[in-house]
Design an enzyme around this catalytic site. Structure first.
Site, PDB file in Angstrom:
ATOM      1  N   GLU A  97      -5.651  -7.511  -1.797  1.00 39.94           N
ATOM      2  CA  GLU A  97      -6.459  -7.326  -0.591  1.00 39.94           C
ATOM      3  C   GLU A  97      -7.825  -6.793  -0.978  1.00 39.94           C
ATOM      4  OE1 GLU A  97      -4.952  -4.999   2.622  1.00 39.94           O
ATOM      5  OE2 GLU A  97      -2.949  -5.889   2.551  1.00 39.94           O
TER       6      GLU A  97
ATOM      7  N   GLU B 147       0.792  -1.232   0.000  1.00 37.35           N
ATOM      8  CA  GLU B 147       0.000   0.000   0.000  1.00 37.35           C
ATOM      9  C   GLU B 147       0.825   1.283   0.000  1.00 37.35           C
ATOM     10  OE1 GLU B 147      -2.923  -0.378   3.119  1.00 37.35           O
ATOM     11  OE2 GLU B 147      -4.061  -1.833   1.954  1.00 37.35           O
TER      12      GLU B 147
END
Length: 603
Positions: free
Chosen positions: A327, A207
């Site tokens: 995810e 991320e």
């Protein structure tokens, strides 16, 4: 791990509000894809060897297309320095359960702290759990998990989730963990698992987000350039690994989830020194993580495919490279989240229609202790959230062939047969079974009570002790050889420990279906204390006559293993005066169930 602070959520929302006036880019053209791989076309051995890419597909060593359909199991990146849940489960039983549920890949987050010789915290060694992990450091535990996963046919993607165990970072480096450390540790992992094809690749950094940019040219913040440096470092050690590259947060003034913006790939693709090793990875979430403007769009959820196309789906649709949704998750508590997940599953392309010509994915998370999404497991670390897991059923994919990752013995023993109960007491169950065969030799048999490993035997008998009187238990047995190859689980066998009077003891349980709509039903159960003194607790057990599965329960706690259900009182209704009653209810599916025979025990 998805636990964004409030300031992060505000920042995401503000960034989107600031860009609402920007016109959407035209939807990128989607080329026709010839000869899609249909369900069932993959051979049973699909997934063998190292993998590579061709256009939008991931191919195994035999050029068979594969679809990664997996789960995130976090913990190595936290201050436990080991996957969570091992305080109550054996790691092998965890991996076995993942495979049984139809997941074929595990994304395993870690932080750079584990390269410092960290000793794991939160592993139980009681009652034969995790015995081969005792005394190991974090990396050595990772070795055991990787090896066992490979032996049962699960693939591993190692995810550099954090620079250290304290928190996620916007960039791939921090003041205390420089880029040189990041690259050194990436190369160390590539070398550590070289030749072990259970590890198919590395997710370079989790991320990236503002101020990380994509293609801006500033080497201190340009994640695309950093991914090239990190990816090429990995490939210099092991050129066979896949390199997974996540997106950023903001590109050209338009923001989305951390790691979820790959719109910059169209103009500035990642360039690696080894061809056909690149997989792009996106993240996407629902309102349980953060509210976003698109959830309030009057056209929701019909607007979502266009948003996914713009951010990352176009890479797959234009045949640029494979896309892996590394995810995505939700608590599923709101109607919005339920619609979001249903739309996303459809967007990822059901396996039954498209086979492996689909986007790969790993759901967040296996763990129930992810605060903003929950997990596939419930809080007891054993019971499956069948509703959440059920949403993913259409995009699960064929499993991979198991075997050792080191090129040695990869043949598992035969499944133990004839497992039977040879005796019970109020605190023990004794079992026996017929011996398994193996191409070398069977070295042990692992015995599981439910999904938890309770012990091992070198022979064909085992006694499980320390049990509760008048309680039903279910057992399976797996054979294991010297290479760590494990057989499939035996057919389950049930046993009930002896108790006073046998049958129902001290209470009765009355069952009533309150509504049945065919695909599901609700039922209520009333427990009555039939004794002459007050109870402190009660338990109700039954076996379903069909394939029913409980999805939720109120006013009691339950476990279900196969057809067997065990219900225990809640904290507020275990104490019943003589003649008093307590009730609990539940929802289950499918409907049309016959009335089961309930057995009640009070104490």
């Amino acid at each position: 791990m998805r636990h964004p602070p409030a300031r992060r959520l505000r920042k995401l929302v503000i960034a989107f509000l600031a860009t609402l006036a920007i016109a959407l880019v035209p939807l990128l053209a989607v080329p026709a894809q010839a000869d899609p791989v249909r369900a069932g076309a993959q051979a049973a051995s699909a997934g063998s060897g190292y993998w590579h890419t061709s256009g939008r597909r991931i191919l195994d060593a035999q050029n068979q297309p594969v679809r990664m359909a997996g789960i995130n199991w976090f913990g190595f990146e936290t201050a436990n320095y080991v996957p969570h849940g091992l305080w109550s489960r054996d790691y092998k039983s965890m991996l076995d359960q993942m495979k049984t549920l139809g997941y074929n890949t595990v994304r395993m987050p870690y932080s750079d702290d584990i390269f410092k010789g960290t000793i794991p915290a939160g592993i139980s060694y009681a009652n034969g759990l995790n015995t081969d992990l005792e005394g190991l450091n974090s990396l050595q535990v990772m070795d055991r998990i990787v090896d066992y996963a490979g032996s049962v046919g699960l693939k591993i993607v190692l995810d550099r989730h954090r620079p250290d165990s304290s928190a996620q970072s916007a960039l791939w480096y921090t003041s205390s963990v420089p880029e040189t450390t990041w690259i050194t540790n990436l190369k160390a992992l590539a070398a550590r698992y070289k030749g072990n094809t259970a590890v198919v690749g590395i997710d370079l950094h989790n991320e990236p987000h503002d101020p990380a940019c994509w293609g801006c040219g500033d080497t201190s913040v340009d994640w695309r350039l950093a991914a090239e440096r990190g990816g090429n470092a990995v490939l210099s050690v092991n050129p066979d690994l896949l390199i997974f590259v996540e997106g950023v947060q903001t590109v050209n003034g338009r923001s989305t989830w951390w790691g979820g913006n790959l719109s910059g790939v169209a103009a500035a693709p990642v360039r690696l020194a080894v061809a056909d090793r690149l997989v792009y990875s996106a993240h996407d979430y629902a309102t349980s993580v953060a509210q976003q403007p698109w959830f309030d769009d009057p056209s929701f959820p019909a607007n979502m495919p266009g948003i996914w196309d713009r951010n990352w789906g176009y890479i797959f649709k234009q045949n640029i490279a494979p896309v892996w949704l590394g995810e995505f998750g939700t608590t599923l508590q709101s109607t919005t989240d339920q619609k979001w997940l249903a739309a996303l599953v459809d967007y990822l392309r059901p396996t039954g229609t498209y086979g492996a010509d689909s986007m790969s994915w790993t759901f967040w998370s296996w763990n129930p202790n992810s605060g903003d999404t929950g997990g596939i497991l419930k809080d007891d670390w054993q019971t499956v959230d069948t509703v959440k897991d059920g949403y993913l059923a259409s995009i699960k994919a064929p499993g991979f062939a198991g075997g050792g990752g080191d090129g040695g013995d990869s043949t598992p023993p035969s499944t133990p047969a004839g497992v039977r109960v040879t005796g019970t007491t109020s605190t023990s169950v004794s079992l026996s079974w017929s011996p398994s065969t193996d191409n070398t030799a069977v070295t042990a048999y692992d015995v599981y009570r439910g999904t938890g490993k309770v012990g091992s035997a070198t022979g064909t008998t085992f006694t499980d002790t320390g049990l509760t009187a008048a309680t039903r238990y279910e057992y399976t047995v797996r054979a294991r050889d010297a290479a760590g190859n494990a057989s499939p689980a035996s057919e389950p066998v049930a046993a009930t420990t002896s108790g006073s009077g046998g049958g129902s003891s001290g209470c009765t349980a009355a069952y009533k279906v309150s509504s049945d709509w065919g695909s599901g039903f609700n039922a209520d159960v009333t427990v009555t204390n039939t004794g002459t003194s007050a109870t402190t607790s009660w338990q109700v057990t039954w076996d379903w006559p069909g394939s029913q599965t409980i999805a939720q329960m109120w006013n009691a706690a339950y476990t279900q293993t196969g057809k067997a259900v065990t219900v225990r009182n809640a904290a507020h209704n275990g104490a019943l005066a003589a003649g008093a009653t307590a009730s609990f209810g539940f929802g289950a599916a499918p409907g049309g169930a016959g009335t089961p025979t309930l057995v009640c025990h009070a104490s």
